[in-house]
Scaffold this motif. Structure first.
Motif, PDB file in Angstrom:
ATOM      1  N   TRP A  28       0.795  -1.335  -0.038  1.00 25.77           N
ATOM      2  CA  TRP A  28      -0.123  -0.009  -0.121  1.00 25.77           C
ATOM      3  C   TRP A  28       0.694   1.481  -0.076  1.00 25.77           C
ATOM      4  CZ3 TRP A  28      -4.409   1.319  -1.767  1.00 25.77           C
ATOM      5  CH2 TRP A  28      -4.851   2.502  -1.301  1.00 25.77           C
ATOM      6  N   GLU A  29       1.909   1.389   0.622  1.00 31.03           N
ATOM      7  CA  GLU A  29       2.847   2.548   0.623  1.00 31.03           C
ATOM      8  C   GLU A  29       3.322   2.770  -0.818  1.00 31.03           C
ATOM      9  OE1 GLU A  29       3.291   4.826   3.139  1.00 31.03           O
ATOM     10  OE2 GLU A  29       1.796   3.506   4.326  1.00 31.03           O
ATOM     11  N   ILE A  30       3.810   1.478  -1.391  1.00 27.37           N
ATOM     12  CA  ILE A  30       4.257   1.661  -2.881  1.00 27.37           C
ATOM     13  C   ILE A  30       3.035   2.376  -3.656  1.00 27.37           C
ATOM     14  CG2 ILE A  30       4.825   0.476  -5.203  1.00 27.37           C
ATOM     15  CD1 ILE A  30       6.394  -1.672  -3.114  1.00 27.37           C
ATOM     16  N   VAL A  31       1.997   1.905  -3.414  1.00 30.79           N
ATOM     17  CA  VAL A  31       0.829   2.525  -4.016  1.00 30.79           C
ATOM     18  C   VAL A  31       0.782   4.071  -3.845  1.00 30.79           C
ATOM     19  CG1 VAL A  31      -1.795   2.523  -4.485  1.00 30.79           C
ATOM     20  CG2 VAL A  31      -0.563   0.445  -4.542  1.00 30.79           C
ATOM     21  N   CYS A  32       0.772   4.307  -2.121  1.00 33.96           N
ATOM     22  CA  CYS A  32       0.750   5.661  -2.108  1.00 33.96           C
ATOM     23  C   CYS A  32       1.543   6.548  -2.561  1.00 33.96           C
ATOM     24  CB  CYS A  32       0.450   5.745  -0.593  1.00 33.96           C
ATOM     25  SG  CYS A  32      -1.179   5.119   0.178  1.00 33.96           S
ATOM     26  N   LEU A  33       2.803   6.146  -2.812  1.00 37.22           N
ATOM     27  CA  LEU A  33       4.013   6.839  -3.366  1.00 37.22           C
ATOM     28  C   LEU A  33       3.504   7.450  -4.583  1.00 37.22           C
ATOM     29  CD1 LEU A  33       6.833   7.701  -2.686  1.00 37.22           C
ATOM     30  CD2 LEU A  33       7.702   5.767  -3.966  1.00 37.22           C
ATOM     31  N   SER A  34       2.886   6.881  -5.342  1.00 40.99           N
ATOM     32  CA  SER A  34       2.595   7.265  -6.769  1.00 40.99           C
ATOM     33  C   SER A  34       1.680   8.516  -6.488  1.00 40.99           C
ATOM     34  CB  SER A  34       1.903   6.499  -7.690  1.00 40.99           C
ATOM     35  OG  SER A  34       0.581   5.959  -7.128  1.00 40.99           O
ATOM     36  N   GLN A  35       0.688   8.352  -5.540  1.00 39.13           N
ATOM     37  CA  GLN A  35      -0.206   9.510  -4.983  1.00 39.13           C
ATOM     38  C   GLN A  35       0.624  10.888  -4.705  1.00 39.13           C
ATOM     39  OE1 GLN A  35      -3.423  10.135  -5.852  1.00 39.13           O
ATOM     40  NE2 GLN A  35      -3.869  11.820  -4.262  1.00 39.13           N
ATOM     41  N   THR A  36       1.574  10.390  -3.830  1.00 42.27           N
ATOM     42  CA  THR A  36       2.196  11.495  -3.225  1.00 42.27           C
ATOM     43  C   THR A  36       3.036  12.416  -4.363  1.00 42.27           C
ATOM     44  OG1 THR A  36       2.878  10.540  -1.299  1.00 42.27           O
ATOM     45  CG2 THR A  36       4.275  11.909  -1.682  1.00 42.27           C
ATOM     46  N   TYR A  37       3.576  11.650  -5.072  1.00 42.48           N
ATOM     47  CA  TYR A  37       4.312  12.368  -6.456  1.00 42.48           C
ATOM     48  C   TYR A  37       3.228  13.421  -7.327  1.00 42.48           C
ATOM     49  CZ  TYR A  37       8.768  10.338  -5.281  1.00 42.48           C
ATOM     50  OH  TYR A  37      10.016   9.984  -4.770  1.00 42.48           O
ATOM     51  N   LEU A  38       1.923  12.543  -7.369  1.00 46.64           N
ATOM     52  CA  LEU A  38       1.125  13.279  -8.458  1.00 46.64           C
ATOM     53  C   LEU A  38       0.434  14.628  -7.672  1.00 46.64           C
ATOM     54  CD1 LEU A  38      -0.912  10.201  -9.766  1.00 46.64           C
ATOM     55  CD2 LEU A  38       0.618  11.848 -11.009  1.00 46.64           C
ATOM     56  N   GLN A  39       0.482  14.526  -6.180  1.00 47.43           N
ATOM     57  CA  GLN A  39       0.086  15.807  -5.571  1.00 47.43           C
ATOM     58  C   GLN A  39       1.080  16.800  -5.625  1.00 47.43           C
ATOM     59  OE1 GLN A  39      -0.552  14.231  -1.640  1.00 47.43           O
ATOM     60  NE2 GLN A  39      -2.742  14.065  -2.142  1.00 47.43           N
ATOM     61  N   MET A  40       2.362  16.545  -6.026  1.00 49.53           N
ATOM     62  CA  MET A  40       3.292  17.623  -6.220  1.00 49.53           C
ATOM     63  C   MET A  40       3.264  18.263  -7.558  1.00 49.53           C
ATOM     64  SD  MET A  40       6.486  15.780  -4.526  1.00 49.53           S
ATOM     65  CE  MET A  40       6.704  14.879  -3.170  1.00 49.53           C
ATOM     66  N   LEU A  41       2.199  17.861  -8.288  1.00 51.28           N
ATOM     67  CA  LEU A  41       2.081  18.431  -9.890  1.00 51.28           C
ATOM     68  C   LEU A  41       1.680  19.816  -9.817  1.00 51.28           C
ATOM     69  CD1 LEU A  41       0.937  15.402 -11.720  1.00 51.28           C
ATOM     70  CD2 LEU A  41       3.171  16.408 -12.108  1.00 51.28           C
ATOM     71  N   ASN A  42       0.833  20.169  -8.826  1.00 55.29           N
ATOM     72  CA  ASN A  42       0.266  21.374  -8.764  1.00 55.29           C
ATOM     73  C   ASN A  42       1.379  22.500  -8.128  1.00 55.29           C
ATOM     74  OD1 ASN A  42       0.461  21.538  -5.548  1.00 55.29           O
ATOM     75  ND2 ASN A  42      -1.748  21.126  -5.570  1.00 55.29           N
ATOM     76  N   LEU A 105      -2.989   0.780  -7.709  1.00 55.94           N
ATOM     77  CA  LEU A 105      -2.602   1.960  -8.580  1.00 55.94           C
ATOM     78  C   LEU A 105      -3.907   2.420  -9.269  1.00 55.94           C
ATOM     79  CD1 LEU A 105       1.069   0.952  -9.853  1.00 55.94           C
ATOM     80  CD2 LEU A 105       0.341   2.863  -8.265  1.00 55.94           C
ATOM     81  N   LEU A 106      -4.624   1.314  -9.755  1.00 57.80           N
ATOM     82  CA  LEU A 106      -5.899   1.952 -10.423  1.00 57.80           C
ATOM     83  C   LEU A 106      -6.845   2.482  -9.650  1.00 57.80           C
ATOM     84  CD1 LEU A 106      -6.766  -1.347 -12.658  1.00 57.80           C
ATOM     85  CD2 LEU A 106      -6.112   0.996 -13.398  1.00 57.80           C
ATOM     86  N   ALA A 107      -7.023   1.957  -8.149  1.00 62.61           N
ATOM     87  CA  ALA A 107      -7.771   2.761  -7.245  1.00 62.61           C
ATOM     88  C   ALA A 107      -7.245   4.001  -6.916  1.00 62.61           C
ATOM     89  CB  ALA A 107      -7.787   1.693  -6.060  1.00 62.61           C
ATOM     90  N   MET A 108      -6.039   4.165  -6.903  1.00 64.74           N
ATOM     91  CA  MET A 108      -5.340   5.438  -6.528  1.00 64.74           C
ATOM     92  C   MET A 108      -5.572   6.277  -7.566  1.00 64.74           C
ATOM     93  SD  MET A 108      -4.216   7.091  -3.985  1.00 64.74           S
ATOM     94  CE  MET A 108      -3.569   5.570  -2.807  1.00 64.74           C
ATOM     95  N   GLY A 109      -5.601   5.972  -8.806  1.00 60.84           N
ATOM     96  CA  GLY A 109      -5.860   6.635 -10.110  1.00 60.84           C
ATOM     97  C   GLY A 109      -7.212   7.539  -9.995  1.00 60.84           C
ATOM     98  N   CYS A 110      -8.380   6.603  -9.508  1.00 59.74           N
ATOM     99  CA  CYS A 110      -9.603   7.077  -9.298  1.00 59.74           C
ATOM    100  C   CYS A 110      -9.799   8.178  -8.023  1.00 59.74           C
ATOM    101  CB  CYS A 110     -10.720   5.833  -9.140  1.00 59.74           C
ATOM    102  SG  CYS A 110     -10.822   5.049 -10.375  1.00 59.74           S
ATOM    103  N   PHE A 111      -9.060   7.786  -7.068  1.00 58.33           N
ATOM    104  CA  PHE A 111      -8.927   8.714  -6.007  1.00 58.33           C
ATOM    105  C   PHE A 111      -8.375   9.872  -6.418  1.00 58.33           C
ATOM    106  CE2 PHE A 111      -6.757   9.870  -2.139  1.00 58.33           C
ATOM    107  CZ  PHE A 111      -7.849  10.234  -1.314  1.00 58.33           C
ATOM    108  N   SER A 112      -7.456   9.674  -6.927  1.00 58.21           N
ATOM    109  CA  SER A 112      -6.359  11.069  -7.182  1.00 58.21           C
ATOM    110  C   SER A 112      -7.331  11.887  -7.675  1.00 58.21           C
ATOM    111  CB  SER A 112      -5.204  10.383  -8.304  1.00 58.21           C
ATOM    112  OG  SER A 112      -4.631  11.740  -8.701  1.00 58.21           O
ATOM    113  N   ILE A 113      -8.061  11.582  -8.789  1.00 57.47           N
ATOM    114  CA  ILE A 113      -9.088  12.623  -9.427  1.00 57.47           C
ATOM    115  C   ILE A 113     -10.169  13.097  -8.304  1.00 57.47           C
ATOM    116  CG2 ILE A 113     -11.076  12.755 -11.222  1.00 57.47           C
ATOM    117  CD1 ILE A 113      -9.492  10.594 -12.717  1.00 57.47           C
ATOM    118  N   PHE A 114     -10.750  12.320  -7.604  1.00 55.59           N
ATOM    119  CA  PHE A 114     -11.497  12.724  -6.262  1.00 55.59           C
ATOM    120  C   PHE A 114     -10.677  13.631  -5.475  1.00 55.59           C
ATOM    121  CE2 PHE A 114     -12.751  12.189  -2.203  1.00 55.59           C
ATOM    122  CZ  PHE A 114     -14.096  12.896  -2.090  1.00 55.59           C
TER     123      PHE A 114
END
Length: 167
Positions: A28-42, A105-114
């Motif tokens: 799960w931490e590996i998956v959340c790492l992708s979310q952390t990097y995507l949050q830095m895009l803004n 990662l797929l779930a985090m992709g949906c969550f990322s948009i939300f």
């Protein structure tokens, strides 16, 4: 409200880690790492624009306030599009990932948009000094994590966690 939400999140995190165990928590931490990097895009633009909105609103400069709102929305949309592109690339290479990580990662992709939309609402609430609805919003989502997420994690483990992020 913010402290109450953080309290619920602490309880959720402790129980989630207990239910998942070290192997799935690591995944799960590996998956959340992708979310952390995507949050830095803004690059902080949403937060800066939200601050600017409240300053311009206080100074009664409606055109500048409108410009700051447009900036915040455009950066939010850009980050959402970047997230979608990232997850399309991940999906194209799905055969290289272990199944739990790919589904995460797929779930985090949906969550990322939300999450992008949610962060924009939080910024808008703060910029317009609507702190009561903001506190209610934060508490409701924290309680939902406890009420929906934890039973799914307890029953289905890692897959329950993935499903709770899809819902």
């Amino acid at each position: 409200g913010n402290l109450l939400a953080k309290g619920f999140n602490i309880v959720y995190s402790i129980l989630m880690r207990r239910f998942l165990g070290p192997l799935y928590m690591g995944m799960w931490e590996i998956v959340c790492l992708s979310q952390t990097y995507l949050q830095m895009l803004n690059t902080g633009m949403e937060y800066g624009a939200a601050r600017e909105i409240s300053v311009e609103k206080g100074a009664e400069r409606t055109q500048s306030e409108s410009n700051a709102r447009s900036l915040m929305i455009s950066w939010m949309l850009e980050a959402m599009v970047s997230s979608v592109v990232f997850y399309i690339i991940i999906t194209a290479k799905h055969h290289t990932w272990p199944r739990p990580i790919f589904l995460g990662l797929l779930a985090m992709g949906c969550f990322s948009i939300f999450d992008r939309v949610s962060q924009a609402f939080v910024a808008a609430f703060r910029a317009t000094s609507l702190f009561q609805p903001l506190a209610e919003y934060l508490v409701v989502f924290s309680v939902l994590d406890l009420a929906v997420g934890l039973p799914l994690i307890y029953r289905f483990g890692f897959y329950g966690l993935v499903f709770s992020y899809l819902g």
